[in-house]
Design a protein around this motif. Structure first.
Motif, PDB file in Angstrom:
ATOM      1  N   PRO A 440      35.467  22.287  47.565  1.00  0.00           N
ATOM      2  CA  PRO A 440      34.096  22.255  47.041  1.00  0.00           C
ATOM      3  C   PRO A 440      33.404  23.605  47.217  1.00  0.00           C
ATOM      4  N   GLY A 441      32.767  24.072  46.154  1.00  0.00           N
ATOM      5  CA  GLY A 441      32.114  25.365  46.192  1.00  0.00           C
ATOM      6  C   GLY A 441      32.997  26.512  45.749  1.00  0.00           C
ATOM      7  N   ALA A 442      34.291  26.250  45.576  1.00  0.00           N
ATOM      8  CA  ALA A 442      35.196  27.286  45.072  1.00  0.00           C
ATOM      9  C   ALA A 442      34.732  27.748  43.693  1.00  0.00           C
ATOM     10  N   VAL A 443      35.145  28.940  43.320  1.00  0.00           N
ATOM     11  CA  VAL A 443      34.855  29.461  41.987  1.00  0.00           C
ATOM     12  C   VAL A 443      36.176  29.711  41.269  1.00  0.00           C
ATOM     13  N   ARG A 444      36.268  29.218  40.044  1.00  0.00           N
ATOM     14  CA  ARG A 444      37.445  29.550  39.235  1.00  0.00           C
ATOM     15  C   ARG A 444      37.353  31.021  38.851  1.00  0.00           C
ATOM     16  N   ILE A 445      38.438  31.734  39.046  1.00  0.00           N
ATOM     17  CA  ILE A 445      38.440  33.174  38.789  1.00  0.00           C
ATOM     18  C   ILE A 445      39.477  33.530  37.724  1.00  0.00           C
ATOM     19  N   GLY A 446      39.365  34.742  37.222  1.00  0.00           N
ATOM     20  CA  GLY A 446      40.242  35.189  36.150  1.00  0.00           C
ATOM     21  C   GLY A 446      41.638  35.540  36.631  1.00  0.00           C
ATOM     22  N   THR A 447      42.560  35.536  35.707  1.00  0.00           N
ATOM     23  CA  THR A 447      43.932  35.972  35.951  1.00  0.00           C
ATOM     24  C   THR A 447      44.393  36.798  34.756  1.00  0.00           C
ATOM     25  N   THR A 448      45.324  37.703  35.015  1.00  0.00           N
ATOM     26  CA  THR A 448      45.971  38.456  33.952  1.00  0.00           C
ATOM     27  C   THR A 448      47.462  38.511  34.252  1.00  0.00           C
ATOM     28  N   GLY A 449      48.236  38.920  33.261  1.00  0.00           N
ATOM     29  CA  GLY A 449      49.646  39.127  33.505  1.00  0.00           C
ATOM     30  C   GLY A 449      50.537  38.024  32.976  1.00  0.00           C
ATOM     31  N   PHE A 450      51.474  37.608  33.782  1.00  0.00           N
ATOM     32  CA  PHE A 450      52.595  36.781  33.364  1.00  0.00           C
ATOM     33  C   PHE A 450      52.169  35.430  32.814  1.00  0.00           C
ATOM     34  N   THR A 451      52.669  35.117  31.639  1.00  0.00           N
ATOM     35  CA  THR A 451      52.550  33.786  31.048  1.00  0.00           C
ATOM     36  C   THR A 451      53.880  33.460  30.390  1.00  0.00           C
TER      37      THR A 451
END
Length: 505
Positions: A440-451
């Motif tokens: 709870p309270g976490a923030v979704r953050i960005g990612t780059t790179g491998f998919t």
């Protein structure tokens, strides 16, 4: 390091959940549970050098919420398959993940021995001794998974409001046990119907309709019904339970449930702005209101498309609404992105899904990754602040359930006739994986790179500064990658048809 030893005889895996909208809007499959799985796999102690906590589940159950650890890698990261976290790119905050404590769920839990129930609830809800599920949905009155048909004011006159045995003997005692384990649980309440004396056949004839299902709220009772919500919230508060949020109506476009009431967007707009919102504020309650609480496709009713967005267009109604809630019994999860794009200042919450015979919902082989993609990661990656699935626990007969409701669904777990042997279905696993990573309270953050095709993931930064990366892999082979947060990096493997939660500081 999580170590749980349950006194429950055996926990065996399978694949899904249960609810009000039994149907075949979204097909999918899974195989029966395996009674040979242990209650919780024995986990080795983490070596002193371990940096990353790993929880892994595979559709073939070779890994069953199995714990392991990974150490940070030395030297520079030169891996071409790197998932790079970008903490400076922030999306929505996370409220939590969990399940519904219906009357049926509470009844089944209270049939267990106190020792077994405590062990199960700790494993499920404890942030230190379990997976830390932290969002619960409860019913305001009866649902199709209640012990009887009722509201909290069945005698005409709002002065006759009172909690019933279903709340006082079943739901509230279970909630108190859960809150003792995790005091930070959030609770959402939803009604399936208003008291029958408040209902009419339609808004033109305004003829009384004395039925549990169908009908509409008589506008002359808007104030009384808003008072009903206030009384209900305060009654729970008097029992030491804070209700954090409500929806004005569960599945407002569904006329056919065992208990139900139709409420089109214009009705909900008028009820919220003229009665419910003002009454909550007048009572000094900061309980959030989420609009809609139904399917992505608005049950294919052309005049109900974009239901919450239409309400937001009215400033007097919008000011009382935190956001909107959705189910997935029809339509496409991409609707969440559409609604967010139109109303980026409003929150989104996923509040219900189930599985059953219509989609072979006890088959973990096909449900696990599909449910992660659609219900857990799929909703969070489209701006939902949390995800709640339907009944936490049902019995071997898929109930208790009300006539006219869903009789072929599964709980997040199902309990055998001995009220000891538990089968965990896929919805339990996906909520456990999400809760163990994104607090709870976490923030979704960005990612780059491998998919790569078949790999779905989401990254989070928790309030204590730790990171979480939750991944699912629908490929038939393992996917290997490197995770890099800018300060540390490590190699990880997401098994074929599996789910992995990684957490580290």
């Amino acid at each position: 390091m999580l170590k749980i030893k349950l006194t429950l005889a055996t926990i065996f895996a399978a694949g899904a959940l249960s609810l009000a909208a039994c149907g075949d809007d979204h097909k999918s499959t899974q195989e029966p549970g395996n009674t040979d799985n242990p209650a919780t796999p024995e986990n080795p102690e983490a070596p002193a050098t371990a940096d990353v906590r790993v929880i892994t589940t595979t559709a073939n159950r070779s890994k069953d919420l199995t714990e392991s650890t990974i150490s940070f890698s030395k030297g520079d990261n030169m891996s071409p398959s790197t998932i790079k976290l970008n903490p400076s790119e922030e999306f929505q905050s996370i409220d939590g993940f969990g399940a519904a404590i219906t009357g049926s769920t509470a009844y089944n839990l209270l049939k267990m021995t106190p020792e077994d129930r405590t062990a199960f609830l700790k494993q499920t809800f404890s942030p230190t001794e379990g997976y830390g599920m932290n969002y619960i949905r409860i019913c305001i009155g009866a649902s199709d998974f209640s012990l009887s048909d009722y509201t909290c004011c069945d005698t005409p006159g709002i002065e006759n409001f009172a909690l019933t045995d279903e709340e006082t003997k079943y739901v509230i005692p279970v909630l108190k046990e859960i809150l003792a384990i995790n005091p930070n649980i959030k609770i959402l309440g939803s009604p399936w119907t208003a008291p029958r004396w408040m209902k009419v056949n339609n808004l033109t004839d305004l003829q009384p309709i004395d039925t549990w299902n169908n009908g509409q709220l008589n506008p002359k009772y808007y104030d009384d019904y808003a008072t009903y919500f206030v009384k209900w919230i305060n009654a729970f508060k008097d029992n030491g339970i804070t209700v954090n949020a409500i929806t004005p109506q569960n599945e407002p476009l569904n006329r056919g449930n065992s208990a139900s009431m139709y409420m089109g967007w214009e009705e909900q707009r008028d009820f919220v702005k003229n009665a419910l919102g003002p009454k909550l504020r007048e009572a000094g309650l900061d309980t959030k209101i989420y609009a809609f609480d139904h399917n992505y496709n608005y049950d294919n009713l052309a005049d109900q498309k974009s239901y919450p967005t239409r309400i937001y267009a009215d400033a007097d109604a919008s000011k009382y609404l935190a956001g909107a809630a959705y189910h997935n019994y029809g339509g496409n999860v991409e609707e969440l992105n559409t609604v967010h794009a139109a109303n980026p200042d409003k929150e989104l919450l996923f509040t219900e899904s189930t599985a059953g015979d219509w989609n072979d919902g006890s088959n973990l082989q096909t449900r696990l990754v599909d449910d992660m993609e659609q219900i857990a990661l799929g909703t969070v990656n489209r701006w939902c602040r949390g995800s709640i699935i339907w009944n936490l626990m049902l019995d071997s007969k898929r109930g208790p359930w009300r006539p006219g409701g869903c009789s072929t669904g599964f709980g997040a777990v199902d309990i055998a006739d001995d009220y000891k042997t538990i089968r965990r279905n896929s919805f339990y696993y996906i909520m456990a994986h999400m809760s163990a990573g994104a607090k709870p309270g976490a923030v979704r953050i960005g990612t780059t790179g491998f998919t790569t095709n078949g790999l779905t993931y989401s990254a989070f930064k928790n309030t204590d500064g730790s990171y979480a990366l939750i991944l699912s892999n629908r490929k038939s082979e393992d996917v290997k990658c490197t995770v890099d947060d800018g300060s540390n990096h490590f190699s990880a493997t997401v098994p074929a048809n599996g789910v992995v939660t990684l957490t580290w500081k």
